[in-house]
Design a protein around this motif. Structure first.
Motif, PDB file in Angstrom:
ATOM      1  N   LEU A  62       0.520  -1.409   0.211  1.00  0.00           N
ATOM      2  CA  LEU A  62       0.225   0.093   0.454  1.00  0.00           C
ATOM      3  C   LEU A  62       1.021   1.386   0.131  1.00  0.00           C
ATOM      4  O   LEU A  62       0.506   1.898  -0.266  1.00  0.00           O
ATOM      5  CB  LEU A  62      -1.141  -0.113   0.863  1.00  0.00           C
ATOM      6  N   SER A  63       1.841   0.997   0.657  1.00  0.00           N
ATOM      7  CA  SER A  63       3.098   2.430   0.709  1.00  0.00           C
ATOM      8  C   SER A  63       3.520   2.403  -0.795  1.00  0.00           C
ATOM      9  O   SER A  63       3.630   3.710  -0.858  1.00  0.00           O
ATOM     10  CB  SER A  63       3.899   2.140   2.268  1.00  0.00           C
ATOM     11  N   SER A  64       3.957   1.594  -1.291  1.00  0.00           N
ATOM     12  CA  SER A  64       4.627   1.478  -2.387  1.00  0.00           C
ATOM     13  C   SER A  64       4.060   1.886  -3.171  1.00  0.00           C
ATOM     14  O   SER A  64       4.072   2.902  -4.654  1.00  0.00           O
ATOM     15  CB  SER A  64       5.019   0.371  -2.465  1.00  0.00           C
ATOM     16  N   ILE A  65       2.895   1.610  -3.521  1.00  0.00           N
ATOM     17  CA  ILE A  65       1.307   2.239  -4.361  1.00  0.00           C
ATOM     18  C   ILE A  65       1.403   3.284  -4.677  1.00  0.00           C
ATOM     19  O   ILE A  65       1.150   5.066  -5.253  1.00  0.00           O
ATOM     20  CB  ILE A  65       0.550   1.696  -4.382  1.00  0.00           C
ATOM     21  N   THR A  66       1.110   3.656  -3.182  1.00  0.00           N
ATOM     22  CA  THR A  66       0.837   5.605  -2.944  1.00  0.00           C
ATOM     23  C   THR A  66       1.670   6.226  -3.123  1.00  0.00           C
ATOM     24  O   THR A  66       1.695   7.734  -3.760  1.00  0.00           O
ATOM     25  CB  THR A  66       0.358   5.290  -0.514  1.00  0.00           C
ATOM     26  N   ILE A  67       2.786   5.809  -3.131  1.00  0.00           N
ATOM     27  CA  ILE A  67       4.587   6.398  -3.159  1.00  0.00           C
ATOM     28  C   ILE A  67       3.696   6.855  -4.532  1.00  0.00           C
ATOM     29  O   ILE A  67       4.607   8.098  -5.387  1.00  0.00           O
ATOM     30  CB  ILE A  67       5.621   6.183  -2.491  1.00  0.00           C
ATOM     31  N   PHE A  68       3.762   6.012  -5.501  1.00  0.00           N
ATOM     32  CA  PHE A  68       4.154   5.768  -7.735  1.00  0.00           C
ATOM     33  C   PHE A  68       3.324   7.044  -7.305  1.00  0.00           C
ATOM     34  O   PHE A  68       3.707   7.182  -8.043  1.00  0.00           O
ATOM     35  CB  PHE A  68       3.920   4.408  -8.018  1.00  0.00           C
ATOM     36  N   LEU A  69       1.811   6.446  -7.052  1.00  0.00           N
ATOM     37  CA  LEU A  69       0.976   7.644  -7.617  1.00  0.00           C
ATOM     38  C   LEU A  69       1.194   8.885  -6.889  1.00  0.00           C
ATOM     39  O   LEU A  69       0.934  10.202  -8.319  1.00  0.00           O
ATOM     40  CB  LEU A  69      -0.572   7.057  -6.725  1.00  0.00           C
ATOM     41  N   ASN A  70       1.746   9.577  -5.940  1.00  0.00           N
ATOM     42  CA  ASN A  70       1.703  10.710  -5.695  1.00  0.00           C
ATOM     43  C   ASN A  70       3.085  10.981  -6.945  1.00  0.00           C
ATOM     44  O   ASN A  70       3.123  12.512  -6.793  1.00  0.00           O
ATOM     45  CB  ASN A  70       2.420  10.854  -4.157  1.00  0.00           C
ATOM     46  N   SER A  71       4.185  10.257  -6.388  1.00  0.00           N
ATOM     47  CA  SER A  71       5.144  10.842  -7.886  1.00  0.00           C
ATOM     48  C   SER A  71       4.425  10.959  -9.215  1.00  0.00           C
ATOM     49  O   SER A  71       4.876  12.074  -9.759  1.00  0.00           O
ATOM     50  CB  SER A  71       5.962   9.697  -7.900  1.00  0.00           C
ATOM     51  N   PHE A  72       3.334   9.833  -9.657  1.00  0.00           N
ATOM     52  CA  PHE A  72       2.575  10.946 -10.947  1.00  0.00           C
ATOM     53  C   PHE A  72       2.387  11.762 -10.698  1.00  0.00           C
ATOM     54  O   PHE A  72       2.252  12.420 -11.989  1.00  0.00           O
ATOM     55  CB  PHE A  72       1.948   9.423 -11.155  1.00  0.00           C
ATOM     56  N   SER A  91       4.053  -6.359  -5.682  1.00  0.00           N
ATOM     57  CA  SER A  91       4.045  -7.001  -4.207  1.00  0.00           C
ATOM     58  C   SER A  91       5.712  -8.115  -3.794  1.00  0.00           C
ATOM     59  O   SER A  91       6.344  -7.855  -3.098  1.00  0.00           O
ATOM     60  CB  SER A  91       2.632  -7.367  -3.545  1.00  0.00           C
ATOM     61  N   LEU A  92       5.087  -9.640  -4.564  1.00  0.00           N
ATOM     62  CA  LEU A  92       6.260 -10.496  -4.275  1.00  0.00           C
ATOM     63  C   LEU A  92       7.902  -9.928  -4.923  1.00  0.00           C
ATOM     64  O   LEU A  92       8.869 -10.987  -4.227  1.00  0.00           O
ATOM     65  CB  LEU A  92       5.951 -11.094  -5.555  1.00  0.00           C
ATOM     66  N   ALA A  93       8.028  -8.941  -5.649  1.00  0.00           N
ATOM     67  CA  ALA A  93       9.287  -8.483  -5.893  1.00  0.00           C
ATOM     68  C   ALA A  93       9.600  -8.129  -4.978  1.00  0.00           C
ATOM     69  O   ALA A  93      10.953  -7.856  -4.575  1.00  0.00           O
ATOM     70  CB  ALA A  93       9.292  -7.470  -6.572  1.00  0.00           C
ATOM     71  N   GLY A  94       9.285  -7.420  -3.990  1.00  0.00           N
ATOM     72  CA  GLY A  94       9.831  -6.439  -2.018  1.00  0.00           C
ATOM     73  C   GLY A  94      10.378  -5.617  -2.467  1.00  0.00           C
ATOM     74  O   GLY A  94      11.049  -5.328  -0.972  1.00  0.00           O
ATOM     75  N   LYS A  95      10.441  -5.115  -3.693  1.00  0.00           N
ATOM     76  CA  LYS A  95      11.308  -3.950  -3.431  1.00  0.00           C
ATOM     77  C   LYS A  95      10.928  -2.393  -3.618  1.00  0.00           C
ATOM     78  O   LYS A  95      11.240  -1.433  -3.911  1.00  0.00           O
ATOM     79  CB  LYS A  95      12.580  -4.290  -4.264  1.00  0.00           C
ATOM     80  N   GLY A  96       9.644  -2.973  -4.627  1.00  0.00           N
ATOM     81  CA  GLY A  96       8.966  -1.579  -5.004  1.00  0.00           C
ATOM     82  C   GLY A  96       9.780   0.129  -6.045  1.00  0.00           C
ATOM     83  O   GLY A  96       9.283   0.639  -6.303  1.00  0.00           O
ATOM     84  N   TYR A  97      10.588  -0.872  -6.931  1.00  0.00           N
ATOM     85  CA  TYR A  97      10.917  -0.193  -7.951  1.00  0.00           C
ATOM     86  C   TYR A  97       9.869  -0.477  -8.720  1.00  0.00           C
ATOM     87  O   TYR A  97       8.961  -0.923  -8.851  1.00  0.00           O
ATOM     88  CB  TYR A  97      12.063  -1.443  -8.970  1.00  0.00           C
ATOM     89  N   TYR A  98      10.106   0.753  -9.346  1.00  0.00           N
ATOM     90  CA  TYR A  98       8.862   1.814 -10.299  1.00  0.00           C
ATOM     91  C   TYR A  98       8.768   0.159 -11.514  1.00  0.00           C
ATOM     92  O   TYR A  98       7.268   0.403 -12.302  1.00  0.00           O
ATOM     93  CB  TYR A  98       8.238   2.877 -11.083  1.00  0.00           C
ATOM     94  N   HIS A  99       9.935  -0.205 -11.865  1.00  0.00           N
ATOM     95  CA  HIS A  99       9.705  -1.001 -13.276  1.00  0.00           C
ATOM     96  C   HIS A  99       8.884  -2.229 -12.907  1.00  0.00           C
ATOM     97  O   HIS A  99       8.212  -2.712 -13.667  1.00  0.00           O
ATOM     98  CB  HIS A  99      10.630  -0.947 -14.266  1.00  0.00           C
TER      99      HIS A  99
END
Length: 484
Positions: free
Chosen positions: A239-249, A299-307
């Motif tokens: 959830l945190s990673s998705i939120t950061i991504f959307l805010n960056s967008f 989620s399984l990648a577990g790093k939060g990288y945008y790619h």
């Protein structure tokens, strides 16, 4: 006439895609991953294979593809970037056929590809990531699922998912996606699933046999099983990673952000309708499964990288095919066209500059200039230890003196601990390689190493260091040459 119309449409989509991608071609490096893919791929030209003498934490077929890119481009990095973007265009063309009904090309065919192009227009998504190559095979399997009626299609789908997983191991979870789809919607459920698993297992067995006959089964199991298991145990908040991504967008493009929210809203609305009616009999329902699996992939990648979100962005871009309300669809089309025009305006200046200088772009790449100069000076470079701009290894066509290729892997204990256990690296890998006094050391400052080295002088080469990388990392190039 229809053929020319289709070709014209494909050319327009290709032009839009390349318009965004080419805007960053003047940078030598946008992401270090691609550099390590290229360096590792050269093992095929040395009668060797990945994991034998060099390690990068991706499956072998990825490096085979990059080796083919190197051959076709004559190791021209600009052309390699272009080849990867052409793969993305093939994925987009397949998307058109997936939703093509009878012989007519409708609005549903074109909105998803344009949305996907807009979603990946940000520089975050410009590099030649493994996800793009894997996505091509996943989309190919989806096209076969939708368009081929013969029973052999299940084995073919499994084969394509298998190839994808040998480019990016995480895509193995799309096998689960197809198992669920076949179980819910196919008449011959068990037979279709068995054929799916047969196709998937066949390509994996073939690769395992290659490593077996070369006496490298341990290396293969280490790289394809134990390291991925260890790599995926890090803490991660979806959830945190998705939120950061959307805010960056939002900061990148508010209008693309709105389109992204729009497509997600369609997805959520569809889930709400399903939960309310418990009716799975609607057109293109499989997109739901692909979106859920793509979220799992991130989620399984577990790093939060945008790619790692490339799969999700692709399948979310397909959700407009569910929209039946004419007003909603026209609104989305109008917003998409408007957003496209706004986005083009952001990139057009640099894109046209790069197109105008296309044939000379690589001539200005700093590491390429240095490499050519090292060759012309006939400097000894039989042994190189590189821990920063590893493209030096690619241009000079040399292995790294360390088993590890990618510079950041030294910092991942979940990876290095397994490599140490298998005797592939030492506990203090960097120090041990420095103690061996290689001919060239790249990535270390002169005060960090022994007196037997001199700093390589780059002041006379007129390097445009701003072209070294996009992300404003350390612009200094530290190359040490061993004294005779």
């Amino acid at each position: 006439m229809k053929i020319f119309k289709s070709i014209f449409i494909y050319c327009i989509l290709l032009f839009i895609l390349l318009f965004f991608q080419i805007s960053t071609y003047h940078y030598e490096t946008i992401d270090w991953d691609i550099n390590s893919f290229l360096v590792t791929s050269l093992e095929f030209g040395r009668d060797s294979i990945p994991f034998e003498n060099q390690y990068e934490n991706k499956p072998p077929i990825l490096f085979g593809i990059f080796y083919i890119f190197s051959i076709f481009s004559d190791k021209n990095l600009v052309l390699i970037k272009l080849l990867n973007d052409l793969v993305i265009s093939f994925t987009i063309f397949q998307t058109i056929f997936i939703f093509k009904e009878d012989t007519k090309l409708r609005l549903n065919n074109f909105l998803p590809p344009i949305l996907f192009i807009l979603f990946i227009s940000n520089v975050w998504f410009h590099p030649s990531y493994s996800e793009y190559l894997s996505l091509y095979f996943i989309v190919s399997s989806y096209l076969i699922y939708k368009k081929i009626k013969k029973f052999y299609k299940y084995s073919l789908i499994g084969l394509l998912v298998g190839i994808s997983s040998l480019i990016n191991l995480g895509t193995v979870i799309y096998l689960i996606c197809y198992i669920l789809i076949f179980f819910l919607f196919e008449v011959k459920k068990l037979k279709s699933i068995i054929n799916l698993l047969f196709g998937f297992g066949l390509i994996h067995l073939l690769l395992l046999l290659i490593y077996y006959f070369r006496g490298l089964v341990d290396e293969y199991i280490m790289s394809m099983l134990f390291i991925p298991i260890s790599y995926g145990t890090t803490q991660f908040s979806l959830l945190s990673s998705i939120t950061i991504f959307l805010n960056s967008f939002v900061s990148y493009s508010f209008y693309i952000y709105i389109l992204l929210i729009f497509t997600f809203s369609i997805f959520i609305f569809k889930i709400f309708i399903l939960s309310k009616n418990f009716d799975l009999n609607f057109k293109h329902i499989e997109i739901l499964f692909f979106i859920f699996i793509s979220i799992m992939f991130f989620s399984l990648a577990g790093k939060g990288y945008y790619h790692h979100l490339i799969f999700l962005l692709y399948f979310v871009s397909l959700t407009p095919v569910w929209v039946e309300n004419i007003i909603t669809k026209k609104t989305m089309v109008a917003l998409t066209i408007f957003t496209l025009l706004i986005s083009v305006n952001k990139f057009y200046e640099q894109t046209f500059v790069n197109l105008e200088n296309f044939n000379s772009l690589q001539e200005n790449y700093p590491i390429k200039i240095i490499s050519d100069n090292i060759i012309s000076e006939k400097t000894d470079y039989d042994v190189i230890f590189s821990t920063e701009y590893i493209l030096l290894l690619y241009y000079l066509d040399e292995r790294n003196s360390s088993y590890i290729v990618h510079p950041t892997l030294y910092d991942y204990e979940e990876i290095t601990s397994v490599l140490v256990k298998y005797g592939k690296i030492s506990i203090d890998e960097k120090s041990e390689n420095l103690d061996k006094e290689p001919d060239i050391i790249e990535g270390f400052k002169s005060d960090e190493v022994f007196k037997n080295y001199k700093q390589y002088n780059t002041s006379d080469l007129n390097l445009e260091l701003k072209l070294l990388n996009y992300w404003d990392k350390d612009p200094n190039i530290n190359i040490l040459i061993r004294k005779n």
